[in-house]
Enzyme design. Sequence first.
Site, short mmCIF file in Angstrom:
data_model
loop_
_atom_site.label_atom_id
_atom_site.label_comp_id
_atom_site.label_asym_id
_atom_site.label_seq_id
_atom_site.Cartn_x
_atom_site.Cartn_y
_atom_site.Cartn_z
N CYS A 1 3.72 29.92 -15.82
CA CYS A 1 2.90 29.85 -16.37
C CYS A 1 2.34 29.17 -17.90
O CYS A 1 3.05 28.40 -19.15
CB CYS A 1 3.86 30.12 -17.34
SG CYS A 1 4.20 32.07 -16.51
N TYR B 1 -3.77 14.20 -13.63
CA TYR B 1 -4.60 13.18 -13.82
C TYR B 1 -5.95 13.55 -14.08
O TYR B 1 -6.44 13.51 -13.94
CB TYR B 1 -4.58 12.38 -12.63
CG TYR B 1 -3.19 11.85 -12.85
CD1 TYR B 1 -3.21 11.21 -13.16
CD2 TYR B 1 -2.76 11.19 -11.21
CE1 TYR B 1 -1.56 10.27 -12.59
CE2 TYR B 1 -2.20 11.07 -10.69
CZ TYR B 1 -0.81 10.26 -11.53
OH TYR B 1 0.11 9.91 -11.27
N PRO C 1 0.66 -1.40 -0.14
CA PRO C 1 0.33 -0.14 0.45
C PRO C 1 0.75 1.07 0.32
O PRO C 1 2.07 0.86 0.37
CB PRO C 1 -0.52 0.48 1.08
CG PRO C 1 0.43 -1.02 2.53
CD PRO C 1 0.97 -1.97 1.50
N TYR D 1 1.23 10.69 -3.94
CA TYR D 1 1.90 11.67 -5.71
C TYR D 1 1.86 12.63 -4.89
O TYR D 1 1.13 13.81 -5.91
CB TYR D 1 1.09 10.92 -5.58
CG TYR D 1 0.81 9.17 -6.00
CD1 TYR D 1 2.29 8.78 -6.63
CD2 TYR D 1 0.22 9.02 -5.64
CE1 TYR D 1 2.14 7.54 -6.64
CE2 TYR D 1 0.27 7.46 -5.64
CZ TYR D 1 1.01 6.71 -6.06
OH TYR D 1 1.23 4.86 -6.18
C1 PLP Z 1 2.40 2.74 -6.97
C2 PLP Z 1 2.64 0.62 -7.22
C3 PLP Z 1 2.60 0.67 -5.68
C4 PLP Z 1 1.73 1.71 -4.32
O1 PLP Z 1 0.33 1.99 -5.20
P1 PLP Z 1 -0.66 2.79 -4.45
O2 PLP Z 1 -2.39 2.87 -5.45
O3 PLP Z 1 -0.66 4.05 -3.69
O4 PLP Z 1 -1.18 1.96 -3.05
C5 PLP Z 1 2.36 -0.69 -5.50
N1 PLP Z 1 3.26 -1.54 -5.95
C6 PLP Z 1 3.14 -1.39 -7.15
C7 PLP Z 1 4.67 -2.25 -7.69
C8 PLP Z 1 3.60 0.39 -7.26
O5 PLP Z 1 3.99 0.39 -8.67
#
Ligand code: PLP
Length: 410
Positions: A340, A314, A272, A369
């Site tokens: 800008c 996004y 996570p 992020y």
């Molecule tokens: C980005 C990523 C995650 C985390 O995803 P979340 O949506 O932030 O929980 C887990 N495993 C891999 C391989 C990823 O690229």
Amino acid sequence: MLNFKDKDLCVEQVKFIDIAKKYGTSVYVYSQNKIIENFEKYKRALPVNKGMICFACKTNSNFSILKLLSNLGAGADTTSGGEIFRCLRANFVPSKIVYAGVGKTFQEIEYALKSKIFMFNVESFEELEAINKIAQKLKVKARISFRINPYVDPDTHSYIVTGKKGTKFGIPYEDAISAYLLAKKKKNIIISGIHSHIGSQILEVAPFKLAAQKIKKIVEQVEKQGINIEYINCGGGLGIEYKNNQKVPLVKNLMSEIFSVFDKDKKFIFEPGRSIVGAAGYLLTKVIYRKKSGEKSFLITDAGMNDLIRPTLYGAYHDIIPIKKTLAKKVKSDVVGPVCESGDFLGRDRMLPILPQGEHLVVKCAGAYGAAMSSSYNSRPLLAEVLVSKNKTFLIRKRASYNDLVTNEC
Ligand SMILES: *Cc1c(COP(=O)(O)O)cnc(C)c1O
């Protein structure tokens, strides 16, 4: 962790206005106790000896936040040599670091092997060859999982779907068995698990369960070939409540649904990211100017798309609220930054009170992020970051200076 003290919005027991006064704006603010609470939900749902929770550190790789999570017993999910470096520095034990990514360079593979990380999540046949060769050169064995693309299409933004047919991620589902058979022949490879990560900001259990069922089919076939799959790595991807009415599945329900798919003797890894730090972070910003253009009202803030790119990248929605309770009339406003680019906005068409110049806003759910994706575009120095615990604040990243902007230039 948000609450009001009189008319002032607080994170834990600290008023945002006091953070703005002490550290300046814009500034990223995190609630330590919210991060702990979010991590503990995962930890409680996974019995000891049944695997590990590896925090996806690309979501927020600040040293103090990584340190907080490593102290709580988290492992780390990394996507580059730089992230492995950060995690080792923040006291993650190498035996709890996993490493995914479609483009691991030879240098990164060597660095990961020398660092004795737990496992590579291998995403192509050529990467397997590279890892085997480098492990041979170093006279070590590399523990691997294959990241399998289970062809599940979760309902989320196309940029963050990863487990659908035709994305660059993982080994195509139909090639999974041959990948394991090939790996079995490699002298410096130890097959240890299977991995899938289907995407991010997923708000239902169903796609996770479907992916698990498809992965289970591969596990059964692979094990018939005499290859043992010890670890089932289910990736990350659980969503958070960006909008007030969004329903987010409970971590324990998600995990027990996945456990129910597999045999009792399996161990699990979860990765996570967003669901640990996302809702625990805020971007605190000041309204520098206000203006009207036609029917539109604009609030121009000192934070822009370089500080928080999710709305621009996004079309992501982040709730934006004033830090002072007010009875002022609400008008439809665009909250925009100083960069800008016409794509530089934090929120559009928001019903916000008419605020005095210099008043502050908080952009919610900015812990994942956010700072990690920020840049110095328009030569805007990277922001300060502050961690709040109860009534205390800690500066966990200094605001960059103009000199920092040019340090590496020659
Ligand atoms: C980005 C990523 C995650 C985390 O995803 P979340 O949506 O932030 O929980 C887990 N495993 C891999 C391989 C990823 O690229």
